[in-house]
Design an enzyme around this catalytic site. Sequence first.
Site, PDB file in Angstrom:
ATOM      1  CB  CYS A  75     -31.429 -21.252  21.398  1.00 36.43           C
ATOM      2  SG  CYS A  75     -29.993 -20.272  21.875  1.00 36.43           S
ATOM      3  CG  HIS A 101     -33.013 -18.392  17.970  1.00 38.36           C
ATOM      4  ND1 HIS A 101     -34.002 -18.243  18.907  1.00 38.36           N
ATOM      5  CD2 HIS A 101     -31.840 -18.315  18.636  1.00 38.36           C
ATOM      6  CE1 HIS A 101     -33.455 -18.064  20.108  1.00 38.36           C
ATOM      7  NE2 HIS A 101     -32.140 -18.105  19.969  1.00 38.36           N
ATOM      8  CD  GLU A 117     -37.019 -18.871  16.911  1.00 43.43           C
ATOM      9  OE1 GLU A 117     -36.464 -19.890  16.461  1.00 43.43           O
ATOM     10  OE2 GLU A 117     -36.603 -18.246  17.903  1.00 43.43           O
TER      11      GLU A 117
HETATM   12  N1  GLN Z   1     -27.809 -18.397  26.594  1.00 44.73           N
HETATM   13  C1  GLN Z   1     -29.148 -18.841  26.787  1.00 44.73           C
HETATM   14  C2  GLN Z   1     -29.256 -19.893  27.884  1.00 44.73           C
HETATM   15  O1  GLN Z   1     -28.315 -20.281  28.449  1.00 44.73           O
HETATM   16  C3  GLN Z   1     -29.741 -19.377  25.505  1.00 44.73           C
HETATM   17  C4  GLN Z   1     -29.892 -18.251  24.505  1.00 44.73           C
HETATM   18  C5  GLN Z   1     -31.024 -18.404  23.563  1.00 44.73           C
HETATM   19  O2  GLN Z   1     -31.931 -19.211  23.735  1.00 44.73           O
HETATM   20  N2  GLN Z   1     -31.026 -17.556  22.568  1.00 44.73           N
HETATM   21  O3  GLN Z   1     -30.321 -20.329  28.179  1.00 44.73           O
END
Ligand code: GLN
Length: 202
Positions: A81, A179, A181
Amino acid sequence: MSSPPIGVLALQGDVREHLRLLTSLGVEAVAVRRPSELDAVAGLVIPGGESTTMIRLARIFDLIEPLRARIKEGMPAFGTCAGMILLADRVLDGIEGQETLGGLDITVRRNAFGRQVDSFEEDIHLAGLDEPVHAVFIRAPWVESAGEDVEVLATVEEGPAAGRIVAVRQGPLMATSFHPEVGGGSRIHRMFVDLVAQHTST
Ligand code: GLN
């Protein structure tokens, strides 16, 4: 001989879950907050969180240049992410002048799935795994485009975002929009542990 530990960048985000999963796979896992801690690891997980905050903290902790240097030298890294955003060479919809560590020849779009579907879950197929994984997306980026050396591991399979790239690998670097995890299971962490082993054996 015991192998060097795998680190989890511990500036912000889901650090504990990654450490727990790696440990459950029989790997020594350590939190990384300092350059000296980074020096000691064979590979690094960069967790989800908020990419703008994480890069700011990396600057404050004097980690940006050491991280870039290790990535350039071929240290295996796995970004999830926000971690995917940090490993991307290019970012769309970032804040003004948003920096990354880079390494992956991809363009990511932040918060790509839109406000209505900020967070969603889907079972997706990942190259190299027989059974689908349960993928949890939280204000996730997608990979808007990828260079030719980038292997696409997974795409969204349903809904308006079907076909969007959400998992990639390029040499020792891998990244997922979701994610792993929190999705249950440890198969994707196992893939990363294998990647680290592959890139640290001589
Ligand atoms: N929207 C977040 C960002 O721009 C990422 C979201 C996440 O890691 N769950 O960093």
